[in-house]
Design a protein around this motif. Structure first.
Motif, PDB file in Angstrom:
ATOM      1  N   GLY A  34       1.080  -1.129  -0.022  1.00  0.00           N
ATOM      2  CA  GLY A  34      -0.220   0.097  -0.124  1.00  0.00           C
ATOM      3  C   GLY A  34       0.939   1.359   0.014  1.00  0.00           C
ATOM      4  N   LEU A  35       2.184   1.307   0.568  1.00  0.00           N
ATOM      5  CA  LEU A  35       2.851   2.133   0.601  1.00  0.00           C
ATOM      6  C   LEU A  35       3.719   2.301  -0.118  1.00  0.00           C
ATOM      7  CD1 LEU A  35       4.215   4.892   2.401  1.00  0.00           C
ATOM      8  CD2 LEU A  35       5.317   3.643   3.865  1.00  0.00           C
ATOM      9  N   LEU A  36       3.701   1.461  -0.871  1.00  0.00           N
ATOM     10  CA  LEU A  36       4.842   0.859  -2.122  1.00  0.00           C
ATOM     11  C   LEU A  36       4.351   1.782  -3.354  1.00  0.00           C
ATOM     12  CD1 LEU A  36       6.741  -2.387  -1.772  1.00  0.00           C
ATOM     13  CD2 LEU A  36       7.645  -0.229  -2.122  1.00  0.00           C
ATOM     14  N   ASP A  37       2.725   1.547  -3.564  1.00  0.00           N
ATOM     15  CA  ASP A  37       1.749   2.371  -3.858  1.00  0.00           C
ATOM     16  C   ASP A  37       1.840   3.411  -4.936  1.00  0.00           C
ATOM     17  OD1 ASP A  37       1.098  -0.667  -4.902  1.00  0.00           O
ATOM     18  OD2 ASP A  37      -0.774  -0.797  -4.077  1.00  0.00           O
ATOM     19  N   ASN A  38       1.999   4.559  -3.695  1.00  0.00           N
ATOM     20  CA  ASN A  38       2.449   5.461  -4.028  1.00  0.00           C
ATOM     21  C   ASN A  38       3.532   5.716  -4.168  1.00  0.00           C
ATOM     22  OD1 ASN A  38      -0.224   6.146  -2.241  1.00  0.00           O
ATOM     23  ND2 ASN A  38       1.391   5.878  -0.488  1.00  0.00           N
ATOM     24  N   ALA A  39       4.793   5.723  -3.857  1.00  0.00           N
ATOM     25  CA  ALA A  39       6.441   5.671  -4.910  1.00  0.00           C
ATOM     26  C   ALA A  39       5.820   5.323  -6.109  1.00  0.00           C
ATOM     27  CB  ALA A  39       6.801   5.210  -4.442  1.00  0.00           C
ATOM     28  N   ILE A  40       4.800   3.921  -6.647  1.00  0.00           N
ATOM     29  CA  ILE A  40       4.804   3.043  -7.632  1.00  0.00           C
ATOM     30  C   ILE A  40       3.883   4.581  -8.198  1.00  0.00           C
ATOM     31  CG2 ILE A  40       3.775   1.517  -9.384  1.00  0.00           C
ATOM     32  CD1 ILE A  40       4.051  -0.587  -6.607  1.00  0.00           C
ATOM     33  N   ALA A  41       3.130   5.057  -8.246  1.00  0.00           N
ATOM     34  CA  ALA A  41       1.866   6.407  -9.021  1.00  0.00           C
ATOM     35  C   ALA A  41       2.828   7.385  -9.575  1.00  0.00           C
ATOM     36  CB  ALA A  41       0.867   6.902  -7.423  1.00  0.00           C
ATOM     37  N   ILE A  42       4.129   8.130  -8.946  1.00  0.00           N
ATOM     38  CA  ILE A  42       5.080   8.832  -9.000  1.00  0.00           C
ATOM     39  C   ILE A  42       5.577   8.527 -10.225  1.00  0.00           C
ATOM     40  CG2 ILE A  42       6.870  10.226  -8.415  1.00  0.00           C
ATOM     41  CD1 ILE A  42       5.916  10.246  -5.026  1.00  0.00           C
ATOM     42  N   LEU A  43       6.092   7.708  -9.499  1.00  0.00           N
ATOM     43  CA  LEU A  43       7.236   7.007 -10.663  1.00  0.00           C
ATOM     44  C   LEU A  43       6.679   6.439 -12.456  1.00  0.00           C
ATOM     45  CD1 LEU A  43       8.969   4.036  -8.790  1.00  0.00           C
ATOM     46  CD2 LEU A  43      10.170   5.909 -10.052  1.00  0.00           C
ATOM     47  N   GLU A  44       5.525   5.580 -12.041  1.00  0.00           N
ATOM     48  CA  GLU A  44       4.897   5.993 -13.489  1.00  0.00           C
ATOM     49  C   GLU A  44       4.304   6.629 -13.768  1.00  0.00           C
ATOM     50  OE1 GLU A  44       2.854   1.224 -12.925  1.00  0.00           O
ATOM     51  OE2 GLU A  44       2.200   2.787 -12.605  1.00  0.00           O
ATOM     52  N   ALA A  45       3.516   8.076 -12.971  1.00  0.00           N
ATOM     53  CA  ALA A  45       3.133   9.049 -13.901  1.00  0.00           C
ATOM     54  C   ALA A  45       4.144   9.753 -14.556  1.00  0.00           C
ATOM     55  CB  ALA A  45       3.086  10.079 -12.601  1.00  0.00           C
ATOM     56  N   GLN A  46       5.349   9.909 -14.525  1.00  0.00           N
ATOM     57  CA  GLN A  46       6.702  10.413 -14.883  1.00  0.00           C
ATOM     58  C   GLN A  46       7.396   9.018 -16.140  1.00  0.00           C
ATOM     59  OE1 GLN A  46       7.811  13.618 -14.871  1.00  0.00           O
ATOM     60  NE2 GLN A  46       6.539  13.510 -13.443  1.00  0.00           N
ATOM     61  N   GLY A  47       6.566   7.914 -16.640  1.00  0.00           N
ATOM     62  CA  GLY A  47       6.713   7.498 -18.058  1.00  0.00           C
ATOM     63  C   GLY A  47       7.984   6.179 -17.621  1.00  0.00           C
ATOM     64  N   VAL A  48       8.155   5.797 -15.175  1.00  0.00           N
ATOM     65  CA  VAL A  48       9.227   5.250 -15.804  1.00  0.00           C
ATOM     66  C   VAL A  48       7.620   3.763 -15.734  1.00  0.00           C
ATOM     67  CG1 VAL A  48      10.263   3.916 -13.827  1.00  0.00           C
ATOM     68  CG2 VAL A  48      10.279   6.391 -14.403  1.00  0.00           C
ATOM     69  N   SER A  49       8.894   2.376 -16.507  1.00  0.00           N
ATOM     70  CA  SER A  49       8.478   0.892 -16.741  1.00  0.00           C
ATOM     71  C   SER A  49       8.508   0.829 -14.715  1.00  0.00           C
ATOM     72  CB  SER A  49       9.365   0.157 -17.686  1.00  0.00           C
ATOM     73  OG  SER A  49       8.596  -0.679 -17.808  1.00  0.00           O
ATOM     74  N   VAL A  50       7.214  -0.071 -14.291  1.00  0.00           N
ATOM     75  CA  VAL A  50       7.729  -0.889 -12.841  1.00  0.00           C
ATOM     76  C   VAL A  50       7.808  -1.764 -13.463  1.00  0.00           C
ATOM     77  CG1 VAL A  50       6.734  -0.228 -10.845  1.00  0.00           C
ATOM     78  CG2 VAL A  50       6.952   2.174 -12.221  1.00  0.00           C
TER      79      VAL A  50
END
Length: 246
Positions: A34-50
């Motif tokens: 749940g907490l990791l998902d917040n970081a993932i959302a930021i990464l994906e918003a910048q186009g990073v492949s996660v």
């Protein structure tokens, strides 16, 4: 209008691997995820492949060899999912490791992942540097007991010792009330709304992005004085000769 955190930087060619070291196999609810998902959302918003890995879902053999099916003197295992997972981790510019707190420390799954990462730490890249050079790492910690900073110190030390570059503020965490109590995603926990955790998660993720961008643009971690192959061949990179010390 809110400022653009990217400052015009394009991160879309970057890749990240998120390794959740919860003890709960899929599809059980993971507060760490749940907490990791917040970081993932930021990464994906910048186009990073996660790429997201829940480590406990895999058969990761204990040990410190690259492949416990083949490399163990006198006792190989029949199965080991680690080599395929290692390929996924090595393919990423960013490693974000998440772990819950148990008995004040990182999970046993996190320990095993770090031990297996260590099993590759003696290998080198094309520059003769240790294999993890040129990558950046961070950590997310959750729990309802003290230990966020202790766990973060342990994990970030381990990652930098292996060769990862650790940016400023490379950890984020949340703990509820000490002792039995709500976990991060539980109703009324206050975790998802906690401004301190939200700020640290955002800062950590953006600093991972910036560091990964610098490293990728520079072709990896700068070479010079850090090649194991050159050291083994006799180079000493200006280290004084102990035989000539007064």
């Amino acid at each position: 209008m809110a400022p653009d955190a990217s400052q015009g930087t394009d991160f879309s060619d970057l890749t990240a691997v998120v390794v959740n070291c919860t003890l709960k196999p899929s599809p059980a609810l993971s507060h760490t995820q749940g907490l990791l998902d917040n970081a993932i959302a930021i990464l994906e918003a910048q186009g990073v492949s996660v790429d997201v890995i829940r480590a406990v879902d895999f058969d990761i053999a204990p040990g410190v060899y690259p492949d416990m099916r083949e490399d163990v003197p006198g006792g190989n295992r029949d199965s080991d999912d680690w080599p395929a997972l290692a390929d996924r981790i090595l393919a990423a510019d960013i490693l974000l490791l998440g772990t819950p707190i148990w008995l004040g420390d990182k999970s046993s799954v996190a320990t095993r992942v770090i031990e297996r990462l260590y099993g590759l730490s003696g290998e080198t890249n094309g520059r003769g540097q240790y294999l993890y050079y040129g990558r950046t790492g961070g950590v997310v910690v959750t729990g309802n007991e003290d230990g966020v900073k202790h766990v973060a110190m342990n994990v970030l030390y381990s990652l930098q010792h292996l060769g990862y570059t650790i940016p400023p503020n490379a950890d984020a965490g949340w703990i509820g009330e000490a002792g039995p109590g709500p976990s991060y995603l539980d109703e009324g926990s206050g975790g998802p709304e906690n401004d301190f955790t939200r700020r640290n998660t955002a800062f950590m993720t953006w600093n991972l992005l910036h560091t990964a961008r610098w490293l990728k643009d520079g072709g990896g971690f700068p070479a010079g004085g850090n090649s194991r192959k050159e050291w083994d061949a006799g180079a000493r990179f200006d280290h004084p000769n102990p035989e000539y010390r007064s």
